[in-house]
Design a protein around this motif. Structure first.
Motif: not given
Length: 124
Positions: A62, A86-89, A112
């Motif tokens: 990403y 779409v997401d976060q980390v 993941g």
């Protein structure tokens, strides 16, 4: 006539990031012997680059933007697909001390979990 297509900066950066990741992950395979003495192809049994003996899982790449650094301890990175988040980390700031807010990075996830973070552009 020349039909000039215009791509967003994020699209170009995401494409470059994917090409770099594909090239880097293919290097060990390209130089290795495809078979063993028994003639068996054991490429599906490759271990992770960390050398922990575990097979490498499914990876995703990403483009991300450092959204914030919380209490100097945690870095929140928003992951994008095109122009959509779409997401976060969240990663430990001590593991990536070079990150600052608004940095654009390439994030590689394996099963993941964050595997690698690389900066994509110079700070302005």
């Amino acid at each position: 006539m020349w039909d000039e297509s215009h791509y967003s900066r994020r699209t170009v950066i995401g494409t470059l990031c994917a090409i770099v990741v594909a090239t880097v992950t293919a290097l060990p395979v390209a130089g290795s012997n495809p078979g063993t003495e028994s003639g068996r192809d054991d490429r599906q049994n490759r271990s992770s680059p960390a050398g922990n003996g575990r097979p490498m899982g499914r990876s995703e790449t990403y483009v991300g933007v450092v959204d914030r650094i919380v209490d100097g301890e945690h870095v929140v990175i928003l992951l994008e697909d095109g122009d959509e988040i779409v997401d976060q980390v969240v990663v430990a700031h001590e593991a990536y001390p070079f990150l600052e807010e608004r940095d654009v990075v390439c994030v590689i996830l394996v099963d993941g979990d964050v595997h690698r973070i690389r900066p994509l552009e110079e700070r302005t």
